[in-house]
Design an enzyme around this catalytic site. Sequence first.
Site, short mmCIF file in Angstrom:
data_model
loop_
_atom_site.label_atom_id
_atom_site.label_comp_id
_atom_site.label_asym_id
_atom_site.label_seq_id
_atom_site.Cartn_x
_atom_site.Cartn_y
_atom_site.Cartn_z
N HIS A 75 0.82 -1.22 0.00
CA HIS A 75 0.00 0.00 0.00
C HIS A 75 0.85 1.27 0.00
CE1 HIS A 75 -3.81 1.91 0.10
NE2 HIS A 75 -4.44 0.95 0.75
N ARG A 76 2.14 1.15 0.21
CA ARG A 76 3.00 2.33 0.14
C ARG A 76 3.13 2.82 -1.29
NH1 ARG A 76 7.94 -0.42 3.22
NH2 ARG A 76 7.26 -2.01 1.73
#
Length: 193
Positions: free
Chosen positions: A164-165
């Site tokens: 998700h980064r």
Amino acid sequence: RAEKVSFTHLIGYAIALAGRRHPALTTVFSEPGGAPHRIPGTGVHLGIAVDVERKDGSRGLVVPVIRDAAAKTFAEFHSVYEALVAKARASKLMPDAFAGANMTLTNPGGLGTSASVPRLMPAQGSIIAVGAITYPPAFSDLSDDRLRELGIAKVMTVTSTYDHRVIQGAESGEFLRTVDQLLQGEEHFYEQA
């Protein structure tokens, strides 16, 4: 000579093609020199999780890589897939066969698991898990005749674990929608395969 084609071959190829269309899912997070970087994928390098039995009878998992998986025809993809699995099970893969995956396919459905959320490995953007192809739980006790009468079909859950980064949920959702559409036969997927 005719080659056996499994659901996993077709699903893996659909994942590779969808990965080409949604390259965000092959994006990798890295921290060279301690600074965060978003490194876009340079093609779909698909790791395939292979269950292997060790000499002592215990089980292990190895993940060789189909490089440029989306650039291959289905026949090429199938051939490389089968060669990697055969070498993995015979313990004949060299270390470079395991390097460079930016996306991985795992198939816990082969063991009967309906859904799974696998752990993302470093230097990968996403891992896609395929559940068992089975009737929805509410209908699993019905006879085949009753299932046909009601028009109940088997279903399969496909999950995406992503970093998700560097990858947004909407990107993963669009990718999974494309996988579904291809497996439903859109864009002449089965004519290509």
